[in-house]
Motif scaffolding. Structure first.
Motif, short mmCIF file in Angstrom:
data_model
loop_
_atom_site.label_atom_id
_atom_site.label_comp_id
_atom_site.label_asym_id
_atom_site.label_seq_id
_atom_site.Cartn_x
_atom_site.Cartn_y
_atom_site.Cartn_z
N LEU A 41 0.83 -1.21 0.00
CA LEU A 41 0.00 0.00 0.00
C LEU A 41 0.86 1.25 0.00
O LEU A 41 0.48 2.28 -0.57
CB LEU A 41 -0.94 0.00 1.21
CG LEU A 41 -2.15 -0.90 1.12
CD1 LEU A 41 -3.05 -0.70 2.32
CD2 LEU A 41 -2.94 -0.68 -0.16
N ASN A 59 -11.02 2.66 1.49
CA ASN A 59 -11.08 1.20 1.44
C ASN A 59 -11.21 0.63 2.85
O ASN A 59 -10.29 -0.02 3.36
CB ASN A 59 -9.82 0.65 0.75
CG ASN A 59 -9.65 1.14 -0.66
OD1 ASN A 59 -10.16 0.55 -1.61
ND2 ASN A 59 -8.94 2.26 -0.83
N ILE A 62 -10.31 -3.18 3.88
CA ILE A 62 -8.98 -3.77 3.81
C ILE A 62 -8.71 -4.57 5.08
O ILE A 62 -8.89 -4.06 6.18
CB ILE A 62 -7.90 -2.69 3.62
CG1 ILE A 62 -7.99 -2.10 2.20
CG2 ILE A 62 -6.50 -3.28 3.84
CD1 ILE A 62 -6.99 -0.99 1.94
N ILE A 65 -3.17 -5.57 5.96
CA ILE A 65 -2.53 -4.61 5.05
C ILE A 65 -1.20 -5.13 4.52
O ILE A 65 -0.68 -4.58 3.54
CB ILE A 65 -2.33 -3.25 5.74
CG1 ILE A 65 -1.38 -3.38 6.93
CG2 ILE A 65 -3.65 -2.66 6.16
CD1 ILE A 65 -1.06 -2.06 7.59
N ILE A 68 -2.29 -8.20 0.85
CA ILE A 68 -3.41 -7.89 -0.02
C ILE A 68 -3.25 -8.67 -1.32
O ILE A 68 -2.18 -8.63 -1.95
CB ILE A 68 -3.48 -6.38 -0.31
CG1 ILE A 68 -3.66 -5.61 1.01
CG2 ILE A 68 -4.63 -6.05 -1.26
CD1 ILE A 68 -3.67 -4.12 0.86
N THR A 72 -6.53 -7.28 -6.37
CA THR A 72 -7.47 -6.50 -5.56
C THR A 72 -7.50 -5.07 -6.09
O THR A 72 -6.47 -4.46 -6.34
CB THR A 72 -7.05 -6.50 -4.09
OG1 THR A 72 -7.03 -7.84 -3.60
CG2 THR A 72 -8.01 -5.66 -3.25
N ILE A 74 -7.97 -1.29 -5.50
CA ILE A 74 -7.86 -0.32 -4.42
C ILE A 74 -8.35 1.03 -4.92
O ILE A 74 -7.85 1.56 -5.92
CB ILE A 74 -6.39 -0.18 -3.94
CG1 ILE A 74 -5.85 -1.54 -3.48
CG2 ILE A 74 -6.28 0.85 -2.84
CD1 ILE A 74 -6.56 -2.10 -2.28
#
Length: 309
Positions: A41, A59, A62, A65, A68, A72, A74
């Motif tokens: 992220l 989001n 989530i 973290i 992920i 996916t 985001i």
């Protein structure tokens, strides 16, 4: 060795809406981003020029973290056209409106109640007046940041602690050869009291003799950095004897003593001490000593005066 330059991004004030006629704030990734193999992220926030705090706001589902799934999607902007209507420029003042409280104002401008009170000494938090102008803290809030120990082998463990951060914020903990060239290790959410404590590793790519700097990227234009961390060979670490403590120095019977925040009492030798100072020490636990107080004696190698956490 290649390092990614991860200088802090500019201050973003969550919760302040742009007017309908404001200029579009396109992200580099449009309205969403699809996770690719190896992505984190933090990398997404840097590539799309969106704060981590905003990504988590957009989001809420989530989960882990740090894990992920590839593919996916985001969200990185609040509207399909890529306009992020929360990304207003940071402002230095706020005009109190009807129904405002210090808590609601702090949430709106992305800071804490404590920081607002520190910035506005004359404000009565229980009687805010409509139209009253508050100063908004936008810079470094002098957060306390330390790591311990200050030396360790590749693959070892380091405890990172900080205080006076913005409660609820997600921050990035990283490490590198300088504060300007570092790799993200993990994202951590700040506790409700503004404190952070987490364990991270000494990177495997580091070699004995290297000097590292641990950092906390607050995602609000401030990057905190630690004191120098010395990478040592594993054979040079005596895990049973090495010790790091913090606390208040006092006169003892035979030696100076240190009382930790938990109330433990230790005797100190090996350095010059000043009664009354709050310090961080590192050294080795002595097998035998003339000091007869406390749960043990530390032969101190380094001592640094610090602010209590």
């Amino acid at each position: 060795m290649t390092y990614r330059n991860t200088t802090a991004i500019s201050v973003l004030t969550a919760g302040l809406a742009l007017s309908a006629g404001a200029a579009d704030a396109q992200t580099r990734c449009g309205a969403s981003y699809e996770m690719q193999p190896g992505d984190t992220l933090y990398q997404v926030s840097q590539a799309c020029r969106v704060s981590l705090a905003r990504i988590f706001d957009l989001n809420p589902d989530i989960g882990d973290i740090d894990d992920i799934a590839v593919g996916t999607e985001i969200r990185v902007a609040s509207r399909p056209d890529g306009v992020d209507d929360s990304e207003a420029p940071a402002r230095d003042t706020y005009e109190v409106e009807s129904g405002d409280t210090l808590f609601s104002i702090a949430q709106a401008v992305g800071t804490s109640v404590a920081a607002l009170l520190n910035e506005n000494d004359n404000v009565n938090p229980f009687a805010l007046a409509v139209g009253e102008i508050l100063d908004i803290p936008t810079g470094d809030r002098q957060a306390g940041f330390r790591v311990r120990p200050l030396a360790g082998p590749p693959g070892g463990e380091v405890t990172v602690q900080a205080r006076n951060l913005t409660p609820g914020d997600y921050v990035t903990v990283g490490v590198g050869p300088t504060a300007a060239e570092w790799r993200a290790l993990r994202q951590v959410r700040v506790a409700a009291d503004g404190e952070l404590r987490t364990d991270v590793g000494v990177p495997d790519w580091a070699d004995p003799g290297d000097i590292l700097t641990y950092v906390i990227d607050t995602d609000r234009g401030v990057t905190l950095k630690s004191r120098d961390f010395d990478v040592v060979a594993r054979d040079d670490v005596d895990d049973d004897q090495s010790i790091a403590l913090e606390g208040r120095v006092r006169h003892g019977v035979e030696c100076y003593t240190l009382t930790t925040p938990d109330g433990d009492l230790w005797s100190l030798t090996g350095e010059e001490f000043t009664a009354g100072e709050y310090v961080e020490i590192e050294g080795a636990r002595a097998d035998m000593s003339i000091c007869q107080q406390g749960i043990g004696t530390v032969d101190v190698d380094t001592i640094t005066e610090v602010q209590p956490q």
